[in-house]
Structures are given as structure tokens and as C-alpha cells.
Design a protein around this motif. Structure first.
Motif, mmCIF file in Angstrom:
data_model
loop_
_atom_site.group_PDB
_atom_site.id
_atom_site.type_symbol
_atom_site.label_atom_id
_atom_site.label_comp_id
_atom_site.label_asym_id
_atom_site.label_seq_id
_atom_site.Cartn_x
_atom_site.Cartn_y
_atom_site.Cartn_z
ATOM 1 N N GLY A 84 -6.246 -1.123 -1.324
ATOM 2 C CA GLY A 84 -6.397 -1.578 0.060
ATOM 3 C C GLY A 84 -5.098 -2.134 0.606
ATOM 4 N N ASN B 123 0.841 -1.190 0.000
ATOM 5 C CA ASN B 123 0.000 0.000 0.000
ATOM 6 C C ASN B 123 0.885 1.253 0.000
ATOM 7 O OD1 ASN B 123 -1.462 2.264 1.437
ATOM 8 N ND2 ASN B 123 -3.107 0.824 1.036
ATOM 9 N N GLN C 145 -6.901 6.103 1.787
ATOM 10 C CA GLN C 145 -6.475 5.738 3.133
ATOM 11 C C GLN C 145 -6.253 6.951 4.027
ATOM 12 O OE1 GLN C 145 -4.902 3.306 0.685
ATOM 13 N NE2 GLN C 145 -6.711 2.164 1.339
ATOM 14 N N SER D 102 -4.246 6.121 -3.342
ATOM 15 C CA SER D 102 -4.162 5.584 -1.988
ATOM 16 C C SER D 102 -4.248 6.700 -0.949
ATOM 17 C CB SER D 102 -2.859 4.804 -1.836
ATOM 18 O OG SER D 102 -2.604 4.540 -0.491
ATOM 19 N N GLU E 281 -9.311 0.949 -6.703
ATOM 20 C CA GLU E 281 -9.568 0.728 -5.282
ATOM 21 C C GLU E 281 -8.295 0.165 -4.666
ATOM 22 O OE1 GLU E 281 -12.324 1.209 -3.464
ATOM 23 O OE2 GLU E 281 -13.836 1.640 -4.990
#
Lengths: 195, 261
Positions: B226, B16, B139, B135, B224
Motif C-alpha cells: 500500500g 510504493n 495498484q 505492487s 499486500e
């Protein structure tokens, strides 16, 4: 709809794009900087000030709160993405230098755009970079005459490049007319309408 | 960094990006508080291993990328070695004063700069900017107007470099290159580049705003991003390397100095 709070996408994008131009300059400045560095007598510190210029130029062009900080972060990430020799270091330095320049502009409540204020911002960025160097480079362990030369050269270089030169650069840019697209309407503009 | 070099996609590429950035930043700050050169040398070895074994790039390119870092190493170390304070004199000539303390402090600074450069190289070789900003939005809740501005800006870099070439050629044709100082030279390039960039940015911003790129509520994302098991592997690798560097420096020190301050 967008609220009036904060920067609009147009402001952000313009700041980022201006900063990326300087990101390229920052990247090219690296080899120049370390090619003069081995001479040792801190001649390199005279050119260090170039790395503060994105903040002052972007602020002078766009004239809004937050622009100086954003510009310096964007310029350093541009430099980082293009593969800076200093790596991650430039991002942290960029953040600190931008923050210190921003503080000066905030202290004048984003109302002054003259040589004095930008020179002060450049000097303030210098202080930010020196704080980082204190942690990173043990500069306090240099011999006193050498340290004085180091700090003095960096301040002088910063004020000349990111203060005086940045201001004259934006003055020249104003003649092209592009700055009118990005600046908020000033009081004179409204007066012109009421005439 | 977008380069046309063939590389394998390794587990380092699948971490990530936000996590990678945060871990790298913590390492950066951590290294600032290490004053023992032995620990830094071990850490350097640990990160070199990470780069050579897991970055997925051919060896010759990696060596090429590392070349400028040697300049950084030398140029960072040299002024502290020549002009630093210290008690045990090794060599003195005019203003130059090399002592044992300043020599090892200089070496320490060299290794520190080298580690920062290594971390940056590992990050930029294994992270695609597009994934990084997606990201950051997902996040770390970076506002889309910032993330998309950065992405648009990055896409403009090749166009700017091309424009830079054009200006350079135009100046050459007109013979404007001679007899000008550095500031005049920079101005000559900066004014056209900046004014064109601002105009372009304005046009793109209008288009982006019309397409609601700045919208924050009920946003969906094309990518997307994760977390996965590779994030755990990465975290464990970093922790193990850090602890091992510290442990080895206490039992097998390379040099007898534990604090260079």
C-alpha cells in the motif's frame, strides 16, 4: 478457464524467458557499444541494431499478436534489472522500439514470417529509436554528413542484426524442434490430420 | 538488482514501487524537455544527494556503480562536441569542428544521460523486483499472468548465467572458439540457451497454470503493498529538488547559456 482472447500464460512466460536471454545479451552489448563509441565516426551505430532483436526473434518463434511488444519490454526490463548503464532510459526505448516492430507485424496481420517482414520491423524499430534520440540527443544538430552517417549506419546495422541474422537464428532454432512446442497449430498440421 | 551487499533499509526502500516507477518516468520525460544545462547540473546534484545520503549503500560500492556512468557521460558528450553545428568556432581540424554551442550541447547531453543513469540506479538499488510486480498487480492492475511470468523469468536469470558458463566451457574444451565471426559465435551460444529456456518455460507454465497463477478474479496476494508517509516524503523531495534546481539556475547560473538548441 482461460478465454482464447489474448496471450496465454505459457506464451507470456516463454516470451519473457526468451527476452531475458536477450536481456543478458543487451546488458553485455552496452560496454561493447560504448567501447566503440569514442571513435566518433558512428561505427557504434552499426551495432545498435542488436537492441531490437528480442522483438523479431520472439515474434518468429511464437508467432502471435503482442509478442513483439512484450518481448522488447521484457528484454529491456531484464537489462534494467541487471543494472544497465543507461538506467531508466532503456525501458522507455524498449517500449517504443517494441511498439514500432509490433506495428509492422500487425500491418501484415501476423501472417508473414519471412526475412522481409522482420527486416522491415527492424527498420521500424530504428525509426522508433531515432524519434527518441531526436528528443534526447538533439541529433538534428549534428553536421549533415555526420547525421547521414549516423542514421544510415543504424538502419544498416538493424536490418543485418535484427532482420537477417534474427531470421537465420530462428531457422537454426527450428531444427532443434522446440519451436513446435510453442507455435499455434498451423493449417498444414490440420491437413496432416485429415490425410 | 540482487547483490550480496549489506545495505541499510532506508525510507527510499519503503516507497510504493509503482509510485516510484511513475515518478521516475515523469522525471525522465520532464528532463527531455529541459534545454538549460544549469538546471540539469542542479538536478544532478539533487539526485546524487538522494543516492549518497538515502540509498543506504556503503560509499565504496556507490562509487563503483558510478564508474561506468562516467564512460556514458564522456561517450555521449563527445560526438556532439566534435561534430555538432555551431557559430563560435573554438577549434577546427579536418572533420572535427568544435564550437562553443556544440561544446555546451555535448555537455548538456552528458548530464542528461548521467541523470537517466542515476535515476535508474536509485530505482534498481532500492526496489525489490518481487515488491515491484506485486505492487503493479495491486495498484496498477497489471494482469497476474504477466506479473508472475516476469517474476518467474527473473528467477531464471542465475540459471541462465550458469548455463552460459557451461556452454562457454563446453566450447572451450572442444576448441570451437577459434576462427569464427561474431554472428557464428552468438549463434553458438544463443541456440542452446534459447532452446533450453523455451523447454523450461513450457514446463513452468504448465505448473503455473495448474496452480491457477493466471487467475484474475478473487485473487489474494502474499505481499499486500500500500502507501505510507514515505511516499509523501518522496514526492515532496522530488518537487522541492525540481523547483530549487530551476530557481537556482536563474539566480546563480554556472554557465551563461540558457538554451542549448
Amino acid at each position: 478457464m482461460q478465454t482464447n482472447k489474448g496471450l496465454k500464460l505459457a506464451d507470456i512466460l516463454t516470451t519473457v524467458v526468451i527476452s531475458i536471454v536477450f536481456g543478458i545479451v543487451y546488458k553485455l552489448w552496452g560496454p561493447f557499444y560504448y567501447s566503440v563509441k569514442p571513435f566518433g565516426l558512428h561505427i557504434d551505430q552499426l551495432v545498435y541494431g542488436m537492441w531490437f532483436i528480442a522483438a523479431t526473434v520472439a515474434y518468429l518463434i511464437i508467432r502471435k499478436p503482442g509478442v513483439a511488444l512484450l518481448a522488447e519490454i521484457a528484454a529491456s526490463s531484464g537489462e534494467f534489472i541487471m543494472g544497465s548503464e543507461w538506467g531508466l532510459e532503456v525501458l522507455i526505448y524498449g517500449l517504443i522500439q517494441g511498439l514500432f516492430a509490433e506495428l509492422v507485424f500487425a500491418a501484415f496481420r501476423y501472417k508473414r514470417f519471412d526475412v522481409f517482414v522482420v527486416s522491415l520491423a527492424a527498420a521500424s524499430s530504428t525509426i522508433g529509436s531515432l524519434i527518441m534520440d531526436l528528443y534526447k540527443g538533439y541529433i538534428e544538430e549534428l553536421a549533415v554528413w555526420n547525421l547521414t552517417l549516423f542514421i544510415g549506419a543504424r538502419f544498416i546495422g538493424a536490418i543485418i542484426i535484427s532482420g537477417i541474422f534474427a531470421h537465420s537464428l530462428v531457422k537454426a532454432l527450428e531444427k532443434t524442434g522446440v519451436t513446435q512446442m510453442v507455435r499455434p497449430a498451423s493449417k498444414e498440421d490440420y491437413d496432416a490430420l485429415n490425410r | 538488482m540482487r547483490l550480496d551487499i549489506n545495505y541499510r533499509e532506508t525510507w527510499l526502500h519503503r516507497i510504493n514501487p509503482s509510485l516510484k516507477l511513475i515518478v521516475m518516468t515523469i522525471l525522465f520525460i520532464g528532463v527531455l524537455f529541459i534545454h538549460n544545462p544549469n538546471v540539469l547540473m542542479n538536478l544532478t546534484l539533487g539526485f546524487l544527494l538522494l543516492l549518497f545520503a538515502f540509498a543506504g549503500y556503503p560509499l565504496k560500492y556507490l562509487l563503483l556503480f558510478l564508474l561506468p556512468f562516467l564512460f556514458i557521460f564522456v561517450s555521449t558528450a563527445v560526438s556532439m562536441i566534435l561534430f555538432g553545428n555551431g557559430q563560435t568556432t573554438w577549434f577546427q581540424w579536418g572533420l572535427i569542428h568544435i564550437t562553443e554551442e556544440s561544446f555546451f550541447r555535448g555537455l548538456h547531453l552528458g548530464f542528461r544521460a548521467f541523470i537517466f543513469a542515476l535515476l535508474g540506479l536509485i530505482f534498481s538499488l532500492t526496489t525489490r523486483p518481487v515488491y515491484l510486480f506485486y505492487s503493479l498487480m495491486q495498484q496498477l492492475k497489471l494482469k497476474p499472468k504477466y506479473a508472475y511470468s516476469f517474476l518467474a523469468g527473473i528467477r531464471l536469470i542465475p540459471i541462465m548465467l550458469e548455463e552460459f558458463q557451461t556452454v562457454q566451457n563446453a566450447l572451450k574444451v572442444r576448441g570451437a572458439a577459434e576462427k569464427s565471426n561474431v554472428f557464428q559465435k552468438i549463434k553458438r551460444y544463443a541456440i542452446p540457451l534459447l532452446s533450453q529456456s523455451i523447454r523450461r518455460a513450457q514446463r513452468i507454465a504448465i505448473a503455473m497454470e495448474a496452480k491457477r497463477f493466471s487467475q484474475t478474479v478473487s485473487r489474494t496476494f502474499y505481499y499486500e503493498i500500500g502507501f505510507s508517509k514515505y511516499d509523501v516524503v518522496f514526492a515532496i523531495y522530488i518537487v522541492v529538488i525540481s523547483l530549487l534546481s530551476y530557481y537556482l539556475s536563474t539566480i546563480y547560473p554556472y554557465i551563461p547559456i540558457t538554451d542549448v538548441r
